[in-house]
Design a protein around this motif. Structure first.
Motif, PDB file in Angstrom:
ATOM      1  N   MET A 189       0.370  -1.621  -0.157  1.00 57.31           N
ATOM      2  CA  MET A 189       0.117  -0.218   0.330  1.00 57.31           C
ATOM      3  C   MET A 189       0.740   1.234  -0.029  1.00 57.31           C
ATOM      4  SD  MET A 189      -3.099  -0.476   0.053  1.00 57.31           S
ATOM      5  CE  MET A 189      -3.999  -2.091   0.294  1.00 57.31           C
ATOM      6  N   THR A 190       0.475   2.160  -0.621  1.00 56.16           N
ATOM      7  CA  THR A 190       1.322   3.184  -0.591  1.00 56.16           C
ATOM      8  C   THR A 190       0.823   4.303   0.568  1.00 56.16           C
ATOM      9  OG1 THR A 190       0.705   4.364  -3.148  1.00 56.16           O
ATOM     10  CG2 THR A 190       1.330   5.946  -1.639  1.00 56.16           C
ATOM     11  N   GLU A 191       2.302   5.066   1.264  1.00 53.96           N
ATOM     12  CA  GLU A 191       1.904   4.920   2.893  1.00 53.96           C
ATOM     13  C   GLU A 191       0.970   6.354   2.096  1.00 53.96           C
ATOM     14  OE1 GLU A 191       4.589   7.664   5.713  1.00 53.96           O
ATOM     15  OE2 GLU A 191       5.419   5.678   4.491  1.00 53.96           O
ATOM     16  N   ASN A 192      -0.190   6.930   3.443  1.00 59.25           N
ATOM     17  CA  ASN A 192      -0.620   8.136   3.040  1.00 59.25           C
ATOM     18  C   ASN A 192      -0.499   9.113   3.547  1.00 59.25           C
ATOM     19  OD1 ASN A 192      -3.110   6.479   2.094  1.00 59.25           O
ATOM     20  ND2 ASN A 192      -4.542   7.013   3.591  1.00 59.25           N
ATOM     21  N   ARG A 193       1.129   9.164   3.431  1.00 59.55           N
ATOM     22  CA  ARG A 193       2.124  10.437   3.988  1.00 59.55           C
ATOM     23  C   ARG A 193       2.024  11.883   3.356  1.00 59.55           C
ATOM     24  NH1 ARG A 193       5.143  12.142   1.023  1.00 59.55           N
ATOM     25  NH2 ARG A 193       6.537  10.864  -1.094  1.00 59.55           N
ATOM     26  N   PRO A 194       1.772  13.281   4.868  1.00 61.08           N
ATOM     27  CA  PRO A 194       1.702  13.870   4.111  1.00 61.08           C
ATOM     28  C   PRO A 194       3.498  14.725   3.366  1.00 61.08           C
ATOM     29  CG  PRO A 194       2.609  14.166   6.022  1.00 61.08           C
ATOM     30  CD  PRO A 194       2.525  13.170   5.855  1.00 61.08           C
ATOM     31  N   GLY A 195       3.902  15.519   2.215  1.00 59.68           N
ATOM     32  CA  GLY A 195       4.284  15.724   1.406  1.00 59.68           C
ATOM     33  C   GLY A 195       4.014  17.395   1.789  1.00 59.68           C
ATOM     34  N   TYR A 196       4.141  17.806   0.341  1.00 53.52           N
ATOM     35  CA  TYR A 196       3.792  19.374  -0.064  1.00 53.52           C
ATOM     36  C   TYR A 196       2.752  19.447  -0.103  1.00 53.52           C
ATOM     37  CZ  TYR A 196       9.400  19.931  -1.819  1.00 53.52           C
ATOM     38  OH  TYR A 196      10.893  19.806  -1.762  1.00 53.52           O
ATOM     39  N   ASP A 197       2.595  21.070   0.957  1.00 58.10           N
ATOM     40  CA  ASP A 197       0.893  20.902   0.866  1.00 58.10           C
ATOM     41  C   ASP A 197       0.847  22.087  -0.151  1.00 58.10           C
ATOM     42  OD1 ASP A 197       2.005  23.723   1.494  1.00 58.10           O
ATOM     43  OD2 ASP A 197       1.255  22.863   3.881  1.00 58.10           O
ATOM     44  N   ALA A 198      -0.518  22.239  -0.104  1.00 61.27           N
ATOM     45  CA  ALA A 198      -0.915  24.099  -0.933  1.00 61.27           C
ATOM     46  C   ALA A 198      -0.393  24.868  -1.020  1.00 61.27           C
ATOM     47  CB  ALA A 198      -2.360  23.937  -0.829  1.00 61.27           C
ATOM     48  N   ALA A 199       0.049  25.398   0.133  1.00 61.68           N
ATOM     49  CA  ALA A 199       0.651  26.554   0.192  1.00 61.68           C
ATOM     50  C   ALA A 199       2.147  26.627  -0.418  1.00 61.68           C
ATOM     51  CB  ALA A 199       0.595  27.484   1.528  1.00 61.68           C
ATOM     52  N   GLU A 200       2.668  25.405   0.200  1.00 60.34           N
ATOM     53  CA  GLU A 200       4.063  25.352  -0.445  1.00 60.34           C
ATOM     54  C   GLU A 200       4.329  25.776  -2.359  1.00 60.34           C
ATOM     55  OE1 GLU A 200       8.340  25.270  -0.348  1.00 60.34           O
ATOM     56  OE2 GLU A 200       6.726  25.552   1.365  1.00 60.34           O
ATOM     57  N   LEU A 201       2.944  24.506  -3.346  1.00 63.51           N
ATOM     58  CA  LEU A 201       2.865  24.514  -4.501  1.00 63.51           C
ATOM     59  C   LEU A 201       2.943  26.356  -4.232  1.00 63.51           C
ATOM     60  CD1 LEU A 201       2.377  23.102  -7.091  1.00 63.51           C
ATOM     61  CD2 LEU A 201       0.186  23.490  -6.232  1.00 63.51           C
ATOM     62  N   VAL A 202       1.505  26.692  -4.268  1.00 58.19           N
ATOM     63  CA  VAL A 202       1.745  28.568  -4.870  1.00 58.19           C
ATOM     64  C   VAL A 202       3.129  29.096  -4.439  1.00 58.19           C
ATOM     65  CG1 VAL A 202       0.485  30.890  -3.930  1.00 58.19           C
ATOM     66  CG2 VAL A 202      -0.624  28.406  -3.617  1.00 58.19           C
ATOM     67  N   ARG A 203       3.573  28.588  -2.850  1.00 54.87           N
ATOM     68  CA  ARG A 203       5.233  29.801  -3.168  1.00 54.87           C
ATOM     69  C   ARG A 203       6.065  29.545  -3.954  1.00 54.87           C
ATOM     70  NH1 ARG A 203      10.339  29.455  -1.265  1.00 54.87           N
ATOM     71  NH2 ARG A 203      10.249  27.004  -0.928  1.00 54.87           N
ATOM     72  N   ARG A 204       6.307  28.118  -4.384  1.00 57.94           N
ATOM     73  CA  ARG A 204       6.861  28.057  -5.483  1.00 57.94           C
ATOM     74  C   ARG A 204       7.232  27.947  -6.724  1.00 57.94           C
ATOM     75  NH1 ARG A 204      11.160  22.796  -3.492  1.00 57.94           N
ATOM     76  NH2 ARG A 204      10.670  22.791  -1.055  1.00 57.94           N
ATOM     77  N   ALA A 205       5.587  27.469  -7.560  1.00 60.11           N
ATOM     78  CA  ALA A 205       5.087  28.179  -8.361  1.00 60.11           C
ATOM     79  C   ALA A 205       5.121  29.916  -8.175  1.00 60.11           C
ATOM     80  CB  ALA A 205       3.738  27.910  -8.698  1.00 60.11           C
TER      81      ALA A 205
ATOM     82  N   ARG B 133       1.080   6.203  -9.290  1.00 60.37           N
ATOM     83  CA  ARG B 133       0.274   4.554  -9.214  1.00 60.37           C
ATOM     84  C   ARG B 133       0.156   5.289  -7.516  1.00 60.37           C
ATOM     85  NH1 ARG B 133      -2.432  -0.581 -10.329  1.00 60.37           N
ATOM     86  NH2 ARG B 133      -3.234  -1.396  -8.401  1.00 60.37           N
ATOM     87  N   LEU B 134      -0.966   5.200  -6.916  1.00 57.19           N
ATOM     88  CA  LEU B 134      -1.166   5.303  -5.374  1.00 57.19           C
ATOM     89  C   LEU B 134      -2.089   3.762  -5.505  1.00 57.19           C
ATOM     90  CD1 LEU B 134      -1.715   9.346  -4.886  1.00 57.19           C
ATOM     91  CD2 LEU B 134       0.778   7.878  -5.404  1.00 57.19           C
ATOM     92  N   ASP B 135      -2.118   2.845  -3.811  1.00 56.71           N
ATOM     93  CA  ASP B 135      -2.696   2.409  -3.247  1.00 56.71           C
ATOM     94  C   ASP B 135      -2.901   2.647  -2.357  1.00 56.71           C
ATOM     95  OD1 ASP B 135      -0.548   0.586  -5.410  1.00 56.71           O
ATOM     96  OD2 ASP B 135      -3.242   0.477  -5.971  1.00 56.71           O
ATOM     97  N   LEU B 136      -4.212   3.321  -1.968  1.00 56.31           N
ATOM     98  CA  LEU B 136      -4.562   4.255  -0.684  1.00 56.31           C
ATOM     99  C   LEU B 136      -5.530   3.372   0.245  1.00 56.31           C
ATOM    100  CD1 LEU B 136      -4.496   7.536  -2.118  1.00 56.31           C
ATOM    101  CD2 LEU B 136      -2.758   6.525  -0.881  1.00 56.31           C
ATOM    102  N   SER B 137      -5.340   3.747   1.352  1.00 54.56           N
ATOM    103  CA  SER B 137      -6.414   3.094   2.253  1.00 54.56           C
ATOM    104  C   SER B 137      -7.472   4.077   3.048  1.00 54.56           C
ATOM    105  CB  SER B 137      -5.318   1.684   3.075  1.00 54.56           C
ATOM    106  OG  SER B 137      -4.920   2.723   4.445  1.00 54.56           O
ATOM    107  N   GLY B 138      -8.563   3.495   3.600  1.00 59.23           N
ATOM    108  CA  GLY B 138      -9.006   4.471   4.154  1.00 59.23           C
ATOM    109  C   GLY B 138     -10.514   4.593   3.716  1.00 59.23           C
ATOM    110  N   ASP B 139     -11.574   4.985   4.146  1.00 57.82           N
ATOM    111  CA  ASP B 139     -13.073   5.215   3.644  1.00 57.82           C
ATOM    112  C   ASP B 139     -12.897   6.399   2.042  1.00 57.82           C
ATOM    113  OD1 ASP B 139     -13.220   7.246   4.367  1.00 57.82           O
ATOM    114  OD2 ASP B 139     -14.539   7.191   6.482  1.00 57.82           O
ATOM    115  N   ARG B 140     -13.696   6.658   0.964  1.00 56.56           N
ATOM    116  CA  ARG B 140     -13.967   7.499   0.609  1.00 56.56           C
ATOM    117  C   ARG B 140     -13.490   8.693   0.560  1.00 56.56           C
ATOM    118  NH1 ARG B 140     -16.363   7.681  -4.043  1.00 56.56           N
ATOM    119  NH2 ARG B 140     -17.240  10.103  -4.979  1.00 56.56           N
ATOM    120  N   ALA B 141     -14.123   9.312   1.695  1.00 56.26           N
ATOM    121  CA  ALA B 141     -12.882  10.811   2.191  1.00 56.26           C
ATOM    122  C   ALA B 141     -11.773  10.723   2.473  1.00 56.26           C
ATOM    123  CB  ALA B 141     -14.017  11.433   2.929  1.00 56.26           C
TER     124      ALA B 141
END
Length: 165
Positions: free
Chosen positions: A1-17, A133-141
């Motif tokens: 399974m792909t880890e549901n790990r945090p990475g860069y967030d939206a604020a960092e995307l905007v900053r770098r873009a 490709r991500l293989d995620l676990s959890g419910d729909r949300a």
């Protein structure tokens, strides 16, 4: 399974873009606009974010994003080639430097032979087309939320490479 790990967030995307002077857009199926929403929540997003296409149906993927009918018929929407075609189409239609796409199965039932949690994130940019490709676990949300996080991370990572600036 792909880890549901945090990475860069939206604020960092905007900053770098903004720092690199590039524009971004999204093509969303699985996330239904949540990815674009995460980006526009960031103050200053208008300096880099051009827009989004929510393409939940095959018809919109074809008409708006230019994904080939044959590809969708042969492979279905939950496919790495479709994810890349969606990102490419968003890049072209929105006139952006970089686009990211999301397609997959959030559940509660499998779809087109793919289990819940199968997700593809496509990226298209100058000279770059890739898919994760991500293989995620959890419910729909949880699957949809994890997909937003991974898509933000993947796009931010791509635009951060000096060669892609």
């Amino acid at each position: 399974m792909t880890e549901n790990r945090p990475g860069y967030d939206a604020a960092e995307l905007v900053r770098r873009a903004v720092a690199r002077g590039v524009t971004v857009g999204t093509a969303e199926s699985l996330t239904g606009g949540a990815l674009a929403s995460a980006i526009v929540t960031v103050a200053g997003a208008s300096a880099c974010f051009e827009g989004a296409v929510v393409s939940y149906s095959h018809a919109v993927k074809e008409r708006v994003l230019g994904v080939s009918h044959e590809l969708l018929e042969e492979r279905g929407a939950v496919d790495p080639q479709v994810a890349v075609a969606m990102a490419r189409g968003a890049r072209e239609r929105l006139g952006v430097d970089w686009a990211v796409s999301t397609t997959g199965v959030a559940g509660p039932e499998p779809h087109d032979g793919h289990p819940v949690g199968t997700v593809f994130v496509g990226i298209a940019g100058p000279g770059v087309e890739r898919v994760e490709r991500l293989d995620l676990s959890g419910d729909r949300a949880e699957i949809r939320q994890a997909t937003v996080g991974r898509a933000l991370d993947a796009l931010t990572t791509q635009i951060s490479f000096p060669a892609n600036a």
